[in-house]
Design an enzyme around this catalytic site. Structure first.
Site, PDB file in Angstrom:
ATOM      1  N   ASP A 217      26.942  10.135  -1.813  1.00 23.28           N
ATOM      2  CA  ASP A 217      27.057  11.320  -2.676  1.00 23.28           C
ATOM      3  C   ASP A 217      28.483  11.863  -2.698  1.00 23.28           C
ATOM      4  O   ASP A 217      28.906  12.476  -3.677  1.00 23.28           O
ATOM      5  CB  ASP A 217      26.070  12.397  -2.232  1.00 23.28           C
TER       6      ASP A 217
ATOM      7  N   ASN B 159      25.627  10.811   2.501  1.00 24.98           N
ATOM      8  CA  ASN B 159      24.547  10.189   1.728  1.00 24.98           C
ATOM      9  C   ASN B 159      23.240  10.804   2.227  1.00 24.98           C
ATOM     10  O   ASN B 159      23.232  11.642   3.145  1.00 24.98           O
ATOM     11  CB  ASN B 159      24.551   8.661   1.900  1.00 24.98           C
TER      12      ASN B 159
HETATM   13  O1  MRU Z   1      18.834  13.843  -3.239  1.00 26.26           O
HETATM   14  P1  MRU Z   1      19.067  12.610  -4.049  1.00 26.26           P
HETATM   15  O2  MRU Z   1      17.828  11.848  -4.343  1.00 26.26           O
HETATM   16  O3  MRU Z   1      19.884  12.901  -5.286  1.00 26.26           O
HETATM   17  O4  MRU Z   1      19.966  11.704  -3.100  1.00 26.26           O
HETATM   18  C1  MRU Z   1      20.429  10.488  -3.591  1.00 26.26           C
HETATM   19  C2  MRU Z   1      21.214   9.707  -2.624  1.00 26.26           C
HETATM   20  O5  MRU Z   1      21.444  10.106  -1.498  1.00 26.26           O
HETATM   21  C3  MRU Z   1      21.789   8.415  -3.137  1.00 26.26           C
HETATM   22  O6  MRU Z   1      21.908   7.477  -2.103  1.00 26.26           O
HETATM   23  C4  MRU Z   1      23.185   8.665  -3.718  1.00 26.26           C
HETATM   24  O7  MRU Z   1      23.167   9.715  -4.637  1.00 26.26           O
HETATM   25  C5  MRU Z   1      23.745   7.457  -4.356  1.00 26.26           C
HETATM   26  S1  MRU Z   1      22.951   7.032  -5.866  1.00 26.26           S
HETATM   27  C6  MRU Z   1      23.720   5.657  -6.482  1.00 26.26           C
END
Ligand code: MRU
Length: 363
Positions: A246, A256
């Site tokens: 993220d 992440n």
């Molecule tokens: O809370 P989320 O579902 O948005 O979290 C998503 C993640 O942690 C993913 O691993 C990250 O955004 C990478 S997506 C290519």
């Protein structure tokens, strides 16, 4: 509107130019129902991002780009100053939906730059340029993911076991995913990977989304609970961990989905390399280390009652529910970007990746 197509044929995020809406798969309904929903107002777009109807850093970025275009297009003021003021108000609002995923502010800033760079043009022309920029953001995402997939594929061999956490798949991007891109490209080329998908408590992105999309694509995927990663690694079933991110700090520390750092710590114990699949839009060179990353805290209900038939924790119990954790850079074997793979020391190698990107953009 319910969609009966295979999930791999559905667009995660799209722009409906006729209705002037952002169209998304409501990911909170998966895997049971594939429901496409249309978002028009600022509140609807903000809610969809906050409630994880659209989620995953790149998909959030694309939804925000389409969203701010739709909102900008509806601005009535035709003076540049009035338009800019209203645009920035809407931009700030969307930006407040989720703090950790770098792509949200990255995409909104990129859209804002279009407005700022074209102050000499009529508002109608700026609106047209915003539309084109939002479409370009989505198209680039497809190329970025595919290229990450090619680099990622070079790190593994046919028959390998791959573990992934959360969903960094097609549902988190425009196509291919980031962490799943090497898996999908390998699948096309007969690599026969064995994938282990962590269920990913508390919101179950691994169970509901990753195992769903990989299974729908015909990949050999096994769903495991988050507390089973040590077992599969100790058994020698995992040759590499691929995860998304993220926000990556300049020193390689990576935010992440919560639990990623647990997986990386276990992987270190069993000598399994951990690769972060990171579009450069998720790498934030203005954030020095993981300690500077703002970690989103989510409501307690996600832990105590969501997905259960009845509440599974005592009323009033204290709950800690951070949405992300930071994996320290020394646990990371490589950061796979669309401009190549960065290895430690990351402060230098990531700067090199951005240099390469700049040079490529000059051409
Ligand atoms: O809370 P989320 O579902 O948005 O979290 C998503 C993640 O942690 C993913 O691993 C990250 O955004 C990478 S997506 C290519």
């Amino acid at each position: 509107m319910e969609n009966k197509k295979n999930i791999m044929e559905c667009e995660t995020v799209d722009l409906n130019l006729q209705n002037k809406t952002v169209v998304i798969i409501d990911q909170t309904k998966l895997p049971g129902r594939t429901e496409m929903i249309e978002l028009k107002t600022a509140q609807e777009i903000w809610d969809a991002i906050y409630l994880l109807k659209v989620r995953g850093a790149p998909a959030i970025g694309v939804a925000a780009a389409f969203g701010i275009y739709i909102l900008a297009d509806a601005i009535k003021d035709e003076t540049y100053a009035g338009f800019l003021a209203e645009f920035q108000k809407q931009k700030e609002y969307l930006d407040s939906a989720r703090p950790t995923a770098a792509n949200l502010s990255w995409a909104l800033k990129r859209m804002e730059k279009v407005v700022l760079d074209n102050s000499d043009k009529a508002v109608s022309e700026i609106k047209e340029l915003l539309k084109l920029e939002s479409i370009a953001i989505k198209e680039e995402d497809v190329w970025v993911c595919k290229t990450i997939g090619e680099y990622g594929l070079s790190l593994v061999k046919p028959g390998d076991g791959i573990l992934t956490h959360c969903n960094a798949g097609q549902l988190a991007t425009s196509k291919y995913g980031t962490a799943t891109a090497p898996i999908y490209l390998g699948q096309e080329r007969g690599y026969n990977f064995h994938v282990y998908a962590d269920e990913t408590r508390p919101l179950l992105q691994g169970a509901r989304l990753t195992s769903y999309e990989l299974h729908s694509a015909g990949v050999d995927v096994t769903l495991i609970c988050d507390n089973m990663s040590a077992t599969v690694m100790k058994n020698g079933w995992v040759n590499a961990v691929f995860v998304g991110c993220d926000r990556v700090a300049a020193n390689g520390d990576t935010a992440n989905k919560i639990g990623t750092s647990v997986v990386a710590t276990v992987a270190k114990r069993y000598n399994v390399p951990v690769y972060i699949c990171a579009p450069t839009s998720t790498i934030d060179m203005n954030t020095a280390t993981g300690a500077d990353i703002h970690i989103e805290q989510r409501p307690a209900e996600e832990v105590t009652e969501m997905w259960y038939k009845e509440r599974m924790a005592p009323e009033g119990v204290k709950v800690f529910n951070p949405a992300f954790d930071v994996t320290d850079h020394d646990l990371i074997a490589g950061i796979v970007t669309e401009y190549g793979i960065a290895y430690a020391p990351y402060t230098e190698s990531l700067a090199g990746i951005f240099k390469k990107k700049k040079e490529a953009q000059k051409k």
